[in-house]
Design a protein around this motif. Structure first.
Motif, PDB file in Angstrom:
ATOM      1  N   ASP A 193       6.881   5.658   1.567  1.00  0.00           N
ATOM      2  CA  ASP A 193       7.522   4.422   1.460  1.00  0.00           C
ATOM      3  C   ASP A 193       8.957   4.152   2.133  1.00  0.00           C
ATOM      4  O   ASP A 193       9.185   3.506   3.132  1.00  0.00           O
ATOM      5  CB  ASP A 193       7.543   3.880   0.201  1.00  0.00           C
ATOM      6  CG  ASP A 193       8.162   2.284  -0.135  1.00  0.00           C
ATOM      7  OD1 ASP A 193       7.844   1.688   0.677  1.00  0.00           O
ATOM      8  OD2 ASP A 193       9.322   2.372  -0.829  1.00  0.00           O
ATOM      9  N   ARG A 219      -6.002   1.726   3.728  1.00  0.00           N
ATOM     10  CA  ARG A 219      -6.357   0.732   2.514  1.00  0.00           C
ATOM     11  C   ARG A 219      -5.751  -0.506   2.614  1.00  0.00           C
ATOM     12  O   ARG A 219      -6.422  -1.352   2.014  1.00  0.00           O
ATOM     13  CB  ARG A 219      -5.410   1.216   1.162  1.00  0.00           C
ATOM     14  CG  ARG A 219      -5.809   2.694   0.688  1.00  0.00           C
ATOM     15  CD  ARG A 219      -4.947   2.831  -0.603  1.00  0.00           C
ATOM     16  NE  ARG A 219      -3.619   2.963  -0.500  1.00  0.00           N
ATOM     17  CZ  ARG A 219      -2.878   4.140  -0.167  1.00  0.00           C
ATOM     18  NH1 ARG A 219      -3.354   5.211  -0.071  1.00  0.00           N
ATOM     19  NH2 ARG A 219      -1.407   3.988  -0.254  1.00  0.00           N
ATOM     20  N   GLY A 220      -4.897  -0.672   3.546  1.00  0.00           N
ATOM     21  CA  GLY A 220      -4.600  -2.187   3.882  1.00  0.00           C
ATOM     22  C   GLY A 220      -5.591  -2.945   4.895  1.00  0.00           C
ATOM     23  O   GLY A 220      -5.141  -3.818   5.359  1.00  0.00           O
ATOM     24  N   ALA A 275      -2.509   4.557   3.734  1.00  0.00           N
ATOM     25  CA  ALA A 275      -1.914   3.235   3.628  1.00  0.00           C
ATOM     26  C   ALA A 275      -2.244   2.022   4.360  1.00  0.00           C
ATOM     27  O   ALA A 275      -2.867   1.023   4.123  1.00  0.00           O
ATOM     28  CB  ALA A 275      -0.363   3.290   3.664  1.00  0.00           C
ATOM     29  N   LYS A 324       1.971   2.259  -3.283  1.00  0.00           N
ATOM     30  CA  LYS A 324       0.815   2.707  -4.152  1.00  0.00           C
ATOM     31  C   LYS A 324       0.599   4.356  -3.851  1.00  0.00           C
ATOM     32  O   LYS A 324      -0.163   4.954  -4.620  1.00  0.00           O
ATOM     33  CB  LYS A 324      -0.486   1.996  -4.005  1.00  0.00           C
ATOM     34  CG  LYS A 324      -0.532   0.600  -4.433  1.00  0.00           C
ATOM     35  CD  LYS A 324      -1.889  -0.029  -4.210  1.00  0.00           C
ATOM     36  CE  LYS A 324      -2.014  -1.492  -4.545  1.00  0.00           C
ATOM     37  NZ  LYS A 324      -3.135  -1.696  -3.551  1.00  0.00           N
ATOM     38  N   SER A 325       1.319   4.792  -2.777  1.00  0.00           N
ATOM     39  CA  SER A 325       0.863   6.169  -2.528  1.00  0.00           C
ATOM     40  C   SER A 325       1.484   7.278  -3.307  1.00  0.00           C
ATOM     41  O   SER A 325       2.439   6.904  -4.213  1.00  0.00           O
ATOM     42  CB  SER A 325       1.539   6.391  -1.137  1.00  0.00           C
ATOM     43  OG  SER A 325       1.441   8.065  -0.796  1.00  0.00           O
ATOM     44  N   GLU A 356       0.898  -1.322  -0.180  1.00  0.00           N
ATOM     45  CA  GLU A 356      -0.031  -0.052  -0.224  1.00  0.00           C
ATOM     46  C   GLU A 356       0.829   1.232  -0.020  1.00  0.00           C
ATOM     47  O   GLU A 356       0.389   2.335  -0.546  1.00  0.00           O
ATOM     48  CB  GLU A 356      -0.903   0.036   1.091  1.00  0.00           C
ATOM     49  CG  GLU A 356      -2.029  -1.304   1.134  1.00  0.00           C
ATOM     50  CD  GLU A 356      -2.848  -1.304   0.043  1.00  0.00           C
ATOM     51  OE1 GLU A 356      -2.921   0.056  -0.721  1.00  0.00           O
ATOM     52  OE2 GLU A 356      -3.276  -2.286  -0.597  1.00  0.00           O
TER      53      GLU A 356
END
Length: 277
Positions: free
Chosen positions: A126, A205-206, A202, A119-120, A116
């Motif tokens: 990250d 989303r996860g 994140a 994907k940001s 996730e």
């Protein structure tokens, strides 16, 4: 009491690492107390104040911190000979706070989170997250990292919570990523820009649920927990995390695979000849 707070800040707090932050917190508490006359301020006044705070939903930890800040302020004013009386809070005990079980991410959750984070749209979240997972750094330490702190596959954490510098090894690959990120974005001062919000997104989303009040700090807990689960040494962990008191680090000791295993090997029944096999 506002005047005492200002004197304390002018003579003492300006020299502290967290200059201004403690002053703001004491000033806020004094405002909540309705700025009482200093000579009329005592333990009973503060005890009634903190009870009211608790009734409005303020946590035990917060009122304990307010207590500690104000007691420290009076102690310093006494040393400066500004306050001629006893510390009004010297005999008032803080509340005992039951320690909550530390939450950490499982291997499966780490894998989901890393996907996730990739994907940001935030270009830094990250790498900042992975620095925390790789070194046990506090989020603010990683997010405010400067180029001169990274060299020879080490990150030197200097302006830390405890005031003591510590160096933690990283891989060559992570060092290269840090310098590549810096070369690409060229932020002034720190390598990264703020990305706490992107980290929270994140997690959402996860579908990773954390205890109330815990967000980025879960990465530090995750590093420490997995370090012990994988057979790490508690004293080494203390140095890596920069804890002044080993008791703080001992919160992770029970996760070691051989935690207290010597109890089974060294108890007196093992060596007593009167006990059968």
């Amino acid at each position: 009491m506002d005047e005492l707070d200002a004197i304390w800040f002018d003579h003492h707090d300006k020299k502290l690492r967290a200059a201004g932050e403690t002053y703001k917190r004491i000033k806020a508490a004094i405002t909540e107390l309705k700025n009482p006359i200093a000579s009329e301020f005592n333990a009973q006044v503060f005890a009634a104040f903190r009870s009211q705070r608790l009734d409005t939903g303020i946590s035990l930890n917060t009122v304990n911190h307010e207590h500690a800040y104000m007691r420290a302020m009076f102690n310093e004013l006494i040393r400066l000979a500004v306050w001629k009386r006893d510390n009004p809070l010297k005999d008032l005990r803080q509340f005992k706070v039951q320690e909550n079980e530390l939450s950490y991410l499982t291997n499966e959750q780490i894998a989901v989170l890393l996907v996730e984070l990739k994907k940001s749209t935030n270009p830094h979240v990250d790498l900042v997250s992975r620095i925390c997972l790789a070194t046990g750094a506090r989020w603010s330490e990683a997010e405010k990292l400067q180029p001169q702190q990274v060299r020879q596959r080490l990150i030197q954490f200097a302006r830390t919570k405890t005031g003591k510098a510590r160096a933690v090894p990283i891989s060559q690959g992570m060092q290269d990523e840090i310098f590549t990120d810096h070369a690409e974005h060229r932020n002034i001062g720190a390598i990264f820009a703020g990305c706490t919000g992107a980290f929270k997104e994140a997690l959402e989303r996860g579908s990773i649920q954390l205890p109330m009040g815990q967000l980025t700090h879960v990465l530090r807990h995750t590093f420490a927990s997995h370090f012990m689960i994988n057979g790490g040494n508690i004293l080494a962990l203390q140095r890596i995390l920069g804890h002044q008191d080993l008791k703080t680090t001992m919160r992770y000791a029970h996760l070691a695979p051989d935690h207290l295993d010597s109890a089974r090997q060294l108890n007196p029944l093992v060596f007593c000849p009167c006990v059968g096999d």
